[in-house]
Write a protein that holds these residues in place. Structure first.
Motif, PDB file in Angstrom:
ATOM      1  N   LEU A   1       0.832  -1.206   0.000  1.00  0.00           N
ATOM      2  CA  LEU A   1       0.000   0.000   0.000  1.00  0.00           C
ATOM      3  C   LEU A   1       0.873   1.265   0.000  1.00  0.00           C
ATOM      4  N   GLN A   2       1.971   1.242   0.749  1.00  0.00           N
ATOM      5  CA  GLN A   2       2.884   2.387   0.761  1.00  0.00           C
ATOM      6  C   GLN A   2       3.512   2.605  -0.614  1.00  0.00           C
ATOM      7  N   ASP A   3       3.869   1.509  -1.285  1.00  0.00           N
ATOM      8  CA  ASP A   3       4.425   1.625  -2.642  1.00  0.00           C
ATOM      9  C   ASP A   3       3.397   2.242  -3.590  1.00  0.00           C
ATOM     10  N   LEU A   4       2.156   1.761  -3.491  1.00  0.00           N
ATOM     11  CA  LEU A   4       1.089   2.308  -4.332  1.00  0.00           C
ATOM     12  C   LEU A   4       0.870   3.780  -4.006  1.00  0.00           C
ATOM     13  N   GLN A   5       0.918   4.157  -2.724  1.00  0.00           N
ATOM     14  CA  GLN A   5       0.711   5.546  -2.339  1.00  0.00           C
ATOM     15  C   GLN A   5       1.772   6.452  -2.958  1.00  0.00           C
ATOM     16  N   LYS A   6       3.026   6.003  -2.975  1.00  0.00           N
ATOM     17  CA  LYS A   6       4.105   6.794  -3.574  1.00  0.00           C
ATOM     18  C   LYS A   6       3.863   7.016  -5.065  1.00  0.00           C
ATOM     19  N   VAL A   7       3.504   5.941  -5.765  1.00  0.00           N
ATOM     20  CA  VAL A   7       3.267   6.033  -7.208  1.00  0.00           C
ATOM     21  C   VAL A   7       2.041   6.901  -7.480  1.00  0.00           C
ATOM     22  N   PHE A   8       0.985   6.710  -6.690  1.00  0.00           N
ATOM     23  CA  PHE A   8      -0.247   7.485  -6.855  1.00  0.00           C
ATOM     24  C   PHE A   8       0.014   8.973  -6.623  1.00  0.00           C
ATOM     25  N   ASN A   9       0.782   9.304  -5.570  1.00  0.00           N
ATOM     26  CA  ASN A   9       1.085  10.711  -5.293  1.00  0.00           C
ATOM     27  C   ASN A   9       1.902  11.331  -6.422  1.00  0.00           C
ATOM     28  N   GLU A  10       2.841  10.568  -6.970  1.00  0.00           N
ATOM     29  CA  GLU A  10       3.619  11.078  -8.104  1.00  0.00           C
ATOM     30  C   GLU A  10       2.707  11.337  -9.299  1.00  0.00           C
ATOM     31  N   PHE A  11       1.747  10.429  -9.515  1.00  0.00           N
ATOM     32  CA  PHE A  11       0.774  10.604 -10.596  1.00  0.00           C
ATOM     33  C   PHE A  11      -0.014  11.898 -10.391  1.00  0.00           C
ATOM     34  N   ILE A  12      -0.484  12.131  -9.171  1.00  0.00           N
ATOM     35  CA  ILE A  12      -1.262  13.345  -8.880  1.00  0.00           C
ATOM     36  C   ILE A  12      -0.407  14.586  -9.140  1.00  0.00           C
ATOM     37  N   ARG A  13       0.845  14.564  -8.674  1.00  0.00           N
ATOM     38  CA  ARG A  13       1.723  15.728  -8.876  1.00  0.00           C
ATOM     39  C   ARG A  13       1.943  16.017 -10.359  1.00  0.00           C
ATOM     40  N   LEU A  14       2.143  14.953 -11.150  1.00  0.00           N
ATOM     41  CA  LEU A  14       2.381  15.157 -12.582  1.00  0.00           C
ATOM     42  C   LEU A  14       1.104  15.558 -13.318  1.00  0.00           C
TER      43      LEU A  14
END
Length: 184
Positions: free
Chosen positions: A65-78
């Protein structure tokens, strides 16, 4: 007859005259050292791959879940790059802030409309600056979406394969956005 130019030894750096055109080292000791270092490099690469596989086996649900959160947050930022903070007029937000918190509403953790760019001050120091966040959401998505976010939701428990699938989905989206940014 062709004059042979001196070369620098790949191991010790001394100059030598090679007996063959493909010779890289000055002598037997340097050849042995070069062979050992090449083997060590190959072993190191193999070890890195093996270590990565072993680490993935050790991951539990929370780690995924933490890995997904990191990728998801990067997606939101981009995906929202160039936008100002949803809660204030700050033109350079750095955080992916949740309107409905992860702790209180884990089912909305990966809902794209629940997560928007926020400045560090609003997201961290002001606890999300929720009143202004709500106003920004109404401007951005409309009152219907905000009321839906605030309404009741079914609890969601993602399995590890589902989490891995979402990670790959968002990584794909990130790659697409980066390619578009390079082209522009």
């Amino acid at each position: 007859m062709k004059v042979v130019k001196p070369k620098k030894c790949a191991v010790c750096g001394d100059e030598f005259i090679p007996s063959k055109t493909t010779q890289k080292v000055c002598g037997m000791n340097c050849a042995i050292s070069l062979g050992k270092s090449n083997i060590q490099k190959q072993n190191a690469k193999a070890w890195q791959k093996e270590k990565k596989i072993m680490k993935e086996r050790l991951k539990n649900h929370k780690d995924w879940l933490q890995d997904l959160q990191k990728v998801f947050n990067e997606f939101i930022r981009l995906s929202q790059k160039g936008s100002s903070c949803i809660s204030c007029p700050n033109p350079e937000p750095t955080d992916a802030g949740h309107y409905r918190s992860i702790g209180a509403h884990p089912e909305l953790r990966f809902e794209e409309k629940n997560v928007n760019l926020q400045c560090r001050k609003c997201n961290g120091y002001w606890g999300g600056n929720l009143i202004e966040y709500r106003k920004g959401l109404v401007r951005k998505y409309g009152i219907e979406v905000v009321e839906w976010l605030e309404g009741p939701h079914e609890p969601i428990k993602l399995s590890i394969p589902e989490i891995k699938e979402k990670i790959e989905y968002y990584r794909g989206k990130i790659r697409e956005m980066k390619k578009k940014a390079e082209i522009s």
